[in-house]
Design a protein around this motif. Structure first.
Motif: not given
Length: 196
Positions: A136, A144-145, A147-152, A192
């Protein structure tokens, strides 16, 4: 406010010692919402004794993680839903005791790393993280993490309501997955699709 803990620079947990965590007794947990965990009591007792953790806390984590289903699958199998790295010899087995010991081992490690902070240890059990770990943008966990691309792509944490559910739900004998499912703040338990 709990929502303030997951904004800005990310999650920094308040301190609460494990011994100061108010929780339901083991008999009352088993007589109520944790009834399906009672069949595993000897495993929780042995795992708790071996790692200096009250066995009811292990039962509560098993309820949160797998609804006390020893056959729960996924990348982190079993009652405690921890990675194989935490098992004896670092290898997953079909042993329920090994699974409970792996969960107790992981929780004990998180408690020790956090100087006894139960809030931090419970959060990290679910993959919550503070600043400086490279995730992050090197910030701690933020709303917001997940459901972010990185989080997913990392798959952690799965549940922004985790601490609410554990501390203000299961530990008090409330049915977080049933009639007390209102417990939480973010309404984005492993999803998400709710605008999280």
């Amino acid at each position: 406010r709990s929502s303030d803990l997951l904004t800005g620079n990310g999650w920094e947990s308040p301190f609460l010692a494990l011994n100061d965590v108010i929780h339901i007794s083991r008999p009352d947990f088993y007589a109520g919402v944790g009834s399906r965990c009672q069949q595993y009591d000897t495993y929780f007792q042995k795992g708790g004794d071996g790692h200096g953790i009250d066995p009811v806390i292990l039962a509560i984590i098993a309820m949160q993680e797998s609804s006390c289903n020893a056959d729960a699958g996924g990348p982190t199998p079993g009652l405690m839903q921890v990675s194989c790295a935490n098992y004896p010899n670092g290898v997953c087995t079909d042993s329920i005791q090994d699974n409970v010991d792996a969960g107790a081992n992981y929780l004990r490690g998180q408690l020790d790393e956090a100087d006894g902070n139960a809030v931090s240890a419970f959060g990290k059990y679910n993959g919550w993280f503070t600043a400086g770990l490279g995730l992050n943008g090197n910030r701690g966990l933020t709303t917001d993490y997940p459901c972010s691309a990185e989080g997913k792509s990392n798959g952690v944490p799965q549940n922004l309501d985790y601490l609410q559910q554990v501390l203000n739900g299961w530990l008090l004998g409330l049915d977080v997955y049933g009639e007390d499912n209102w417990i939480g703040t973010y309404n984005c338990d492993q999803s998400c699709s709710n605008g999280c």
